[in-house]
Design an enzyme around this catalytic site. Sequence first.
Site, PDB file in Angstrom:
ATOM      1  N   HIS A 198      43.741  33.052  39.164  1.00  0.00           N
ATOM      2  CA  HIS A 198      44.302  31.893  38.460  1.00  0.00           C
ATOM      3  C   HIS A 198      44.769  32.278  37.060  1.00  0.00           C
ATOM      4  O   HIS A 198      44.558  33.401  36.615  1.00  0.00           O
ATOM      5  CB  HIS A 198      43.336  30.713  38.445  1.00  0.00           C
ATOM      6  CG  HIS A 198      42.042  30.974  37.724  1.00  0.00           C
ATOM      7  ND1 HIS A 198      41.027  31.718  38.275  1.00  0.00           N
ATOM      8  CD2 HIS A 198      41.614  30.591  36.507  1.00  0.00           C
ATOM      9  CE1 HIS A 198      40.022  31.774  37.419  1.00  0.00           C
ATOM     10  NE2 HIS A 198      40.349  31.097  36.326  1.00  0.00           N
ATOM     11  N   HIS A 217      43.944  31.585  33.972  1.00  0.00           N
ATOM     12  CA  HIS A 217      43.130  31.681  32.766  1.00  0.00           C
ATOM     13  C   HIS A 217      43.127  33.104  32.218  1.00  0.00           C
ATOM     14  O   HIS A 217      43.143  34.065  32.974  1.00  0.00           O
ATOM     15  CB  HIS A 217      41.695  31.223  33.052  1.00  0.00           C
ATOM     16  CG  HIS A 217      41.562  29.725  33.032  1.00  0.00           C
ATOM     17  ND1 HIS A 217      40.492  29.066  33.570  1.00  0.00           N
ATOM     18  CD2 HIS A 217      42.382  28.764  32.538  1.00  0.00           C
ATOM     19  CE1 HIS A 217      40.634  27.771  33.406  1.00  0.00           C
ATOM     20  NE2 HIS A 217      41.785  27.560  32.790  1.00  0.00           N
ATOM     21  N   HIS A 226      39.536  24.933  40.825  1.00  0.00           N
ATOM     22  CA  HIS A 226      39.246  25.178  39.408  1.00  0.00           C
ATOM     23  C   HIS A 226      40.333  24.736  38.412  1.00  0.00           C
ATOM     24  O   HIS A 226      40.095  23.917  37.530  1.00  0.00           O
ATOM     25  CB  HIS A 226      38.950  26.673  39.272  1.00  0.00           C
ATOM     26  CG  HIS A 226      38.666  27.151  37.905  1.00  0.00           C
ATOM     27  ND1 HIS A 226      37.547  26.766  37.210  1.00  0.00           N
ATOM     28  CD2 HIS A 226      39.337  28.008  37.105  1.00  0.00           C
ATOM     29  CE1 HIS A 226      37.543  27.368  36.048  1.00  0.00           C
ATOM     30  NE2 HIS A 226      38.613  28.127  35.948  1.00  0.00           N
ATOM     31  N   GLU A 254      31.828  33.918  41.713  1.00  0.00           N
ATOM     32  CA  GLU A 254      31.499  33.633  40.323  1.00  0.00           C
ATOM     33  C   GLU A 254      30.145  32.931  40.286  1.00  0.00           C
ATOM     34  O   GLU A 254      29.706  32.364  41.283  1.00  0.00           O
ATOM     35  CB  GLU A 254      32.568  32.724  39.699  1.00  0.00           C
ATOM     36  CG  GLU A 254      32.588  31.308  40.277  1.00  0.00           C
ATOM     37  CD  GLU A 254      32.627  30.235  39.201  1.00  0.00           C
ATOM     38  OE1 GLU A 254      31.947  30.401  38.183  1.00  0.00           O
ATOM     39  OE2 GLU A 254      33.337  29.232  39.394  1.00  0.00           O
ATOM     40  N   HIS A 266      30.645  37.094  36.847  1.00  0.00           N
ATOM     41  CA  HIS A 266      31.063  35.970  36.031  1.00  0.00           C
ATOM     42  C   HIS A 266      29.922  34.997  35.800  1.00  0.00           C
ATOM     43  O   HIS A 266      30.001  33.821  36.166  1.00  0.00           O
ATOM     44  CB  HIS A 266      32.251  35.258  36.727  1.00  0.00           C
ATOM     45  CG  HIS A 266      33.114  34.447  35.799  1.00  0.00           C
ATOM     46  ND1 HIS A 266      32.745  33.211  35.352  1.00  0.00           N
ATOM     47  CD2 HIS A 266      34.308  34.695  35.251  1.00  0.00           C
ATOM     48  CE1 HIS A 266      33.700  32.729  34.570  1.00  0.00           C
ATOM     49  NE2 HIS A 266      34.655  33.611  34.490  1.00  0.00           N
TER      50      HIS A 266
END
Lengths: 698, 667
Positions: B83, B85, B172, B218, B430
Amino acid sequence: MQTCLSKGGGFHFPPCHVLNVCGFRILFDCPLDLSALTIFSPVPTGYRAVVDEKDSDCQPYSTLDSDCVTWKRQKIGKPLDANDLICAVPWYKIVKYLHLWNVSFIDVVLISSPMGMLGLPFLTRIKGFSAKIYATEVTARLGQLMMEDLVSMHMEFRQFYGPEGSTFPRWMEEEELDLRPSALREVVLGKDGAELGGWMPLYSAADVKHCLQKVQTLRYAEEVCYNGKLVIKAFSSGLEIGTCNWSINGPKRDIAFISSSIFVPAHAMSFDYHALQGKDIVLYSDLSSLDTMEGIEDGYSFLTTDSFSTLSWEESAQSLLNTSEHLEEREKLYYLCSCAADSLKASGSVLIPINRLGTFIQLLEQISASLESSSLKVPIYVISSVAEELLAYTNVIPEWLCKERQEKLFSGEPLFAHVELIKDNKLHVFPTVHSPKLLINWQEPCIVFCPHWCLRLGPVVHLLHRWSGDPNSLLVLESGHDAQLALLPFQPMEMKVLQCSFLSGIKLPKILPLLNVLQPKITLLPEDLRQKVRFTNVNPFSVFHYSENKTLIIPSLKDSSELEIATDLAFQFQWRNLKHENMNITRLKGELHVAHGKHWLHSGNKPSKSNSSKSRPLLHWGTPDLETLLSILSKMGINASVEQGVGVEGSKKACIVHVHDPKKALIEIGDTGTVISAVDENLASLIFEAMDSILDGI
Amino acid sequence: MKARQRGSQKEIKFHSMAIECLVLGAGQQVGKSCVVVSMNGKRIMFDCGMDMAYHDHRRHPDFSRISEYGDFDKALTCIVITHFHLDHIGALPYFTEVCGYRGPIYMTYPTKALAPSMLEDYRKVMVERRGEEEQFTSEHIVECMKKVIAVDVKQTVQVDKDLMIRAYYAGHVLGAAMFYTKVGDSAIVYTGDYNMTPDRHLGAAQIDRLQLDLLITESTYATTIRDSKYGREAEFLKAVHKCVLGGGKVLIPTFALGRAQELCILLEDYWERMNLKIPIYFSSGLTMQANMYYKMLISWTSQKVKETYSTRNAFDFKHVLNFDRSMISAPGPCVLFATPGWISGGFSLEVFKQWAPSEMNLITLPGYCAAGTIGHKLMSGKPSKIDLDKDTQLDVRCQIHQLSFSPHTDAKGIMDLVKFLSPKHVILVHGEKPKMATLKGRIYSELGIRCDDPANNETVCIPSTHHVEVGASNTFIRSSLNPNFNFSKMSSEDESDSRLKDGKFMPWLQVKDERAAEGILVEEKGKRAKIVHLDEFLLMLGEKKHDIRFAYCFPINTDNLEDTKSTDVSSSSNALSVSGRSSWLPMLYIKLSDELSGGNIQYFGEQIQVESFSVSLCLKDRCPYRIVDSPPNKCEAVFFCCAWSIADEKLAWKIISILENRNYGTL
């Protein structure tokens, strides 16, 4: 086994097939023959309605007097006129041989395009229909919009003629049909008279909804597994947004179904033929080259594989992607725009009843751009019950579009120009011709996009009645349909008519290079292409030709299926090396599962009884050698003597080996078998081991 | 002489390869996600994030561990980004444009569309505001994105002949995906960040039940069970509402894409529901143009938002107006979205200076602000004064609301996903070290799945699945799929108790489907190994079967038998011998049924059959199989001839011993 139910006809009526794969019956597409609607008279408007009604068929005939019959008979030979058309609520014609099949035996339905979906509610409402239906997300959505539009346009007929009786309509009765002109009768009955059963009263909005609930939607290249055995994937075909070809992988054969495809389309994602490479069978169902051929006078020179046999794979692939046809399509659109501009300049309006989404969207962009450049301030209207949703929808599906359109997403621009046109008030979208907003907004000259291309349904009927007398106005039609018949109710036509053909599939010269790239083992081609695409003997693949309503048996390619053995089971193998052949063998036992198009063998839940060295061969072959046997026996401490020739009738004699020490036993060795008889278990077991060692066994 | 090898492995090879998992980032920490997985000769990098807490080399993953000499094209098959981020994509332009990786990069359509803006915003803050040496330029971002191949969810992408990847919806942020990766028979899932519960603008993560060797997940909230995101969204809305009701101004500093649209859709919805008329402004940096991305990508949002596309696209913000600099000091309440985020400078700083001194106003801050920015200073405690630069100080009296709805799954969600996928192995990344250790323990104890939580630059090796691919004949497949019914009778002795066991009547005859695939695997030089059915095998070899059977003829003393029988049977001695003999077999049958528990004993009149074992009366005077010495008096003994094959060796001898037991007195 493959059966072609219908070769279809043109973009709006794709072919239809039934294919038997691994015992499952798959139906490819379920279209409607909407061109058959032209035998009906459109809903009369205004003044004409009153005049027409006197002659309309919905008036009950009191008697069918002979004068009337003879009068009508005389008309049969004459050219058609508007009064010959059937004045009744239209019925709709499905694929001709589909009604001869028992739909409850269909296991899977694969829908390749929205057009291939229009007949689906007829199937899904049949009791006993239980097939799994797959279509891409976009095909399902666009198909739904098209069907909803059809239902809403059809309402106009219902309102005019009143509710339909549940019985057979009058015009379908034999006496009635006999009175119709032959051209019309042929549309109703088909050439062989077998098509009468294919006519259906239209489905309802509820049927459409129910149908959509049964469709499982897919993304491109999404895998679904039917019944564990068939892995089905849809890949873009490039014909329209969301249209697809199918890849079906089974344990025994892999199949590619190729519907009408376009290599480099200007809006939809391009034809993903790489994904169809290396399949066992290609069912080639792009019959578009047959439709366009008729119009070309010079004809294509016959193609043979000779010219391509020297082409390398890369060259073949390259030749598929040349952009000439793309440019050709652009040219057509430019020409169309210039014709439209001419009409507008002469204060005529332009009516474009083209329902092909891609063409419609591109025309919209082209025309607005050309209006802009020629500084013509003319409104563009889109009139259809689903237009608003359709236009909004096209702008939220970037994943389904061609590379150029996707680039627009990445640079943050709208995918299609109509978003800006609507915002700038250059494009107006209305659900119907009588929407109040339209009446306030209406300006002429103007450009109108509206359904339906058959000129019997929808806003186009009203606008044609309005403009048919205006020689400055322009009607844009898609060629490939009988324009004469289509325009019949609007005669005399003063309006200019521009017929235009658009690319609807793979062009003839590209068929061979494509097959060259795909490298299937077997290709199924339509019979009609037999003369057009010729293969030489050096073909790497065999070709079968199919024709309508004939079942083709496709030979089996593999005598074996793929099977995956779990490693833990494989580690239990006890290999034996065969004496004569260069061969290793092992017995195996497990549980067979079918999942994801493959067979899997796992060691079962139960621990196998004897996976230690105790497992003994259960099957033996070969001829035992006596001397070897005796020497092995003696090594085991068993003394034996041979008694020859007890054989009956002098044929191959069985010999008998007597054992006295350590205990009594007898070995009777015959041609096809050996019998061991011993006083106790131990000795019998030892003798068996000796026999086992001189024979091959497993 | 014995030309036979047992247990040898020939053409069929067993790879005992492992999946190697090198954690370059987000190992026992949150930040710069980067995991390199090697499986079956392919090497895939999942995420290429940057750690914003560092300003030296530590902000990037240690790429030298992938290839010592920097030959990344050879060392990696592809990169997969989950993604947009920065802790998942921040180092990508550096890796491709500065380190020189030129291979394929995969990410979803929204990630490809939104990532450039995220990277550019970050670059600007770093370079222009903090005067740092730039790690990559705007051109680098553009060039990097050209190498990206966009994928759709569920689309099966064949990276090369052997490597297949597939994205699954992760929830997310817009476009976030989990990636399924398969090479040969080995398969893994790398989740990236995900959310197992739907929220106002995104759906919940969705994945198929897959056969996995490894799940890399994660674990941000490894031990927390959180309330739904709705609650925290409601808190934010309440804070904003309270502020504007009191006539205050709300400043929401954000970057152009992502949070801005996410928060705006919340406010729009709330404004609609509460019928609020207070203006919502977008500053000039946040053009409507940016919303265009979200409008086109609406199919990646939640079901509810998605359905709005035709009537009014939910990202066509109705209440949002453009903001003009002159409005900063205009009276009256309002909500303003201003760039850049983190209040690192520019317009958001300008507005902040004006609005911060009033306690009526509200400033919202995201969960993370880069160090050195005003946002970062505001987050640490609640300062009443802030140094803008070395000369200027600003009084901060406004309220501060920190947005806490980072859309990660909680511990329950992680456990649910692990349980659902049931992989053979789990690796946690993570997350925070102690919490990860707790979760690791839970996964092992509750689900029985081995779990690791490697630190950065550690490698974990786990075994991978393999199957041996062979051909199988149709006869074999057919016979294996056919039901194989096994009828078994309850033996008489346990009839009385067990048939009525548990108050249930057990049927006397039981039918079981003992389907088993039995065949022979044949391996010939130069040919693919193939499984055939037993019956086909000899045909294939062109050999004739040589049947080895056992035979045994033995006498049974019938003295006692005669006594009991004589009353029933007629007196003629000749007839007696015949009719007497014919009744012996049924008697054996009864005896066998009594004494042989289990087994399918069948009586055919002429013979009794148990599996391959058969026994019948032997009428021959000299049977070749009569190995046992005959009893002296022939008249008193009746001979029975048995035959069987090797499969039932044990059974046969057992039956014989039962039958040879001459105690018939009880009959």
